[in-house]
Design a protein around this motif. Structure first.
Motif, short mmCIF file in Angstrom:
data_model
loop_
_atom_site.label_atom_id
_atom_site.label_comp_id
_atom_site.label_asym_id
_atom_site.label_seq_id
_atom_site.Cartn_x
_atom_site.Cartn_y
_atom_site.Cartn_z
N CYS A 183 0.74 -1.33 0.05
CA CYS A 183 -0.23 -0.05 -0.01
C CYS A 183 0.73 1.16 -0.06
N TYR A 185 -0.07 4.08 1.41
CA TYR A 185 -0.14 4.86 2.56
C TYR A 185 0.75 4.36 3.79
N THR A 186 0.79 5.30 4.70
CA THR A 186 1.89 4.86 5.58
C THR A 186 1.17 4.72 7.19
N CYS A 187 -0.10 4.29 7.28
CA CYS A 187 -0.51 4.34 8.56
C CYS A 187 0.11 3.44 9.42
N PHE A 189 -0.06 1.83 12.05
CA PHE A 189 -0.12 0.58 12.84
C PHE A 189 -0.30 -0.51 11.76
N CYS A 190 -0.33 -0.35 10.52
CA CYS A 190 -0.81 -1.57 9.86
C CYS A 190 0.48 -2.14 9.02
N ASP A 192 0.62 -3.43 6.25
CA ASP A 192 1.01 -3.30 4.90
C ASP A 192 1.83 -1.93 4.55
N SER A 193 1.94 -1.07 5.70
CA SER A 193 2.38 0.23 5.78
C SER A 193 3.80 0.11 5.18
N PRO A 226 -4.76 -5.06 -0.11
CA PRO A 226 -4.95 -4.42 1.05
C PRO A 226 -5.49 -2.77 1.01
N ASN A 227 -5.37 -2.43 -0.16
CA ASN A 227 -6.32 -1.02 -0.80
C ASN A 227 -6.54 -1.31 -2.16
N THR A 255 -9.72 2.93 0.43
CA THR A 255 -9.71 4.12 1.23
C THR A 255 -10.62 5.18 0.44
N GLU A 280 -11.00 4.71 10.62
CA GLU A 280 -9.98 4.67 11.74
C GLU A 280 -10.36 5.38 13.07
N LYS A 288 -6.10 9.81 4.53
CA LYS A 288 -6.84 8.48 3.67
C LYS A 288 -8.34 8.83 3.66
S1 SF4 Z 1 -3.93 -0.80 3.90
FE1 SF4 Z 1 -5.10 0.62 4.77
S2 SF4 Z 1 -4.47 0.89 6.97
FE2 SF4 Z 1 -2.74 -0.09 5.73
S3 SF4 Z 1 -1.32 1.33 5.12
FE3 SF4 Z 1 -2.76 1.23 3.54
S4 SF4 Z 1 -4.51 2.80 3.75
FE4 SF4 Z 1 -3.29 2.39 5.84
#
Ligand code: SF4
Length: 511
Positions: A183, A185-187, A189-190, A192-193, A226-227, A255, A280, A288
């Motif tokens: 993904c 994105y860089t959340c 806690f995730c 996949d970040s 994941p996204n 997202t 979230e 996101k």
């Molecule tokens: S999969 Fe979703 S939660 Fe995980 S980093 Fe990507 S947007 Fe964020």
């Protein structure tokens, strides 16, 4: 190379279950990688038996009695079952390997119970493992490819494994597909970040969709990306080329920032029936959800407006929320979620608690440094058990809020409102089954029991308050009941793990 008899077990469930939700949907939660690994093993001429465990099968009866190698794919929640199975199969002379999220999150722990614990897994890694196929004890090997595989075998090649799982689904049959991994994105806690975004070949995607149309009257596909839709036009063009309008129903996690109205309309035209956007928090992650710096009620209104727009086009929308984030304080995160449900009654809310799954995300190092991670037995580490001491709540306060918001969200009143707001038959009934069987009765009962014990059971409270690491008897008893005849096979000490193993492994690597 000797021809091997290989068993592959995909653990969708951690224990026997009779819930209506798992009965209807369990077989649809299978992972793609066990099928891919099965195919790679067959390519080398080995005999493969793939077993999917959804909580209703007899695992031991389904596997051939004599296997040389057993590969288990497991989430952390099913880790103890996987450890017991590994022990049992090792006692019969088999070599064992673990893959899936638990192997990536807790390799140091899993290496005590498996000969191989696989990180990123590609074809070359599997072939090396098959060539070696030897016991590695007491500490197993932890091989990992540099990244996810750049290509995966298509549905046609995996069909016999997909078909055997579809046969288990009584009403709704869903085929998992992937159009990308990782993904952008860089959340923090995730899991996949930290996995770079990587689109997969769209020619394979088109071939897969055409193949499904040739096999099933009206296929249903869940995109396991994941996204989904990061490369929106590319994915939509592929679908439009391969699938006549309305011939396949799709489900995807995406997202909100990717879901403008024009895109949602295009998704509708292309048969998307369910979308799962992550919200979230009402105070963070504005990028996101496309809400920028808005927070609180302002963000609730904006997100609700956006979700209601999606619901006008897509019949099932599940919104994902996280509780217990460090930025959360007081009743506001829970109260705002209730207001959101009032404004968007058609959305099905899915709640997770902030949890540190081993080395899933770099943020977990912070929690481990602050000594806030509790050694909850893996068996309870799902999205309904927070294993991090909340920063701004006592445990009892936190559970009070959680019980209140869960009861509210799955109250008969809101379930009926949701039923009326959803436009199509299957989404309507899925919402009802899930609301009653899994969320309302399952979760509220569990949270209430935890709260009761936090008040009345000193040892239980002591564990939550980090005064003791002794696992409360309540949890030990539940594990024993859930594992049933696998309990005697659970290796000594396996219900405990080092909650700071990630941090400690980093310290060792630097020494
Ligand atoms: S999969 Fe979703 S939660 Fe995980 S980093 Fe990507 S947007 Fe964020």
């Amino acid at each position: 190379m000797k021809k091997l008899s290989i068993g592959i077990i995909d653990l969708v469930a951690k224990a026997p279950t009779q819930t209506m939700w798992m009965r209807v949907m369990g077989p649809n939660f299978v992972s793609i990688m066990p099928q891919v690994v099965a195919m790679w093993c067959e390519e080398h001429g080995h005999d493969v038996t793939l077993v999917t465990y959804t909580g209703r099968e007899n695992l031991l009866k389904d596997l051939p009695p004599e296997v040389d190698l057993v590969f288990i794919s497991s989430f952390t929640e099913a880790a103890l079952l996987s450890y017991a199975l590994s022990n049992l199969f090792r006692s019969r002379g088999a070599v064992t390997a673990l893959g899936g999220p638990h192997a990536r999150c807790y390799p140091q722990d899993a290496q005590k119970y498996f000969d191989y614990v696989l990180g990123f897994t590609d074809k070359a890694l599997i072939h090396d493992m098959l060539r070696d196929c030897a016991p590695h004890r007491p500490i197993g090997l932890n091989p990992s490819a540099k990244h996810h595989p750049v290509e995966l075998p298509g549905v046609g090649k995996r069909w016999k494994f997909i078909e055997q799982t579809l046969r288990k689904a009584p009403l709704i049959k869903i085929v998992p597909l992937l159009s990308s991994l990782g993904c952008p994105y860089t959340c923090d806690f995730c899991i996949d970040s930290s996995v770079p975004f990587q689109p997969l070949d769209e020619e394979v995607m088109k071939e897969d969709l055409r193949f499904l149309l040739s096999k099933l009257k009206r296929p249903r596909v869940a995109w396991h990306d994941p996204n989904f839709g990061v490369r929106f036009d590319r994915c939509m063009n592929a679908i439009e080329e391969a699938v006549p309008p309305g011939r396949i129903d799709f489900i995807a996690e995406s997202t909100l920032s990717l879901l403008s109205e024009s895109r949602v309309k295009r998704l509708k035209r292309n048969g998307f029936k369910a979308l799962l956007p992550g919200i979230e928090s009402w105070f963070e992650m504005g990028k996101k959800s496309n809400t920028g710096t808005m927070t609180g009620m302002e963000k609730v209104r904006r997100v609700s407006h956006h979700v209601n727009m999606i619901l006008r086009h897509i019949p099932y929308v599940q919104t994902n929320h996280i509780f217990g984030l460090d930025g959360d304080e007081g009743s506001a995160p829970f109260g705002l979620t209730k207001r959101f449900l009032d404004l968007s009654p058609g959305a099905f809310p899915a709640y997770s608690m902030l949890s540190a799954f081993g080395q899933a995300a770099p943020l977990n190092l912070e929690f481990q440094r602050e000594n806030r991670v509790l050694p909850f037995p893996f068996h309870f580490l799902s999205n309904i058990q927070m294993n991090i001491k909340p920063r701004n709540y006592t445990w009892v306060e936190f559970y009070d809020h959680l019980i209140d918001v869960t009861k509210y969200s799955y109250s008969p009143r809101l379930i009926v409102k949701r039923f009326r707001a959803n436009g199509e038959t299957i989404p309507r009934w899925l919402n009802v089954i899930r609301g009653f069987s899994s969320e309302r009765f399952g979760r509220v009962k569990y949270f209430s029991e935890v709260r009761r014990r936090l008040i009345g059971d000193r040892q239980f409270r002591g564990f939550f308050e980090q005064e003791t690491t002794e696992i409360p008897q309540f949890y030990v008893d539940r594990i024993r009941t859930d594992l049933g005849h696998f309990w005697p096979w659970l290796p000594e000490g396996a219900i405990r793990h080092d909650p700071n193993a990630y941090l400690n492994s980093q310290a060792k690597a630097c020494a």
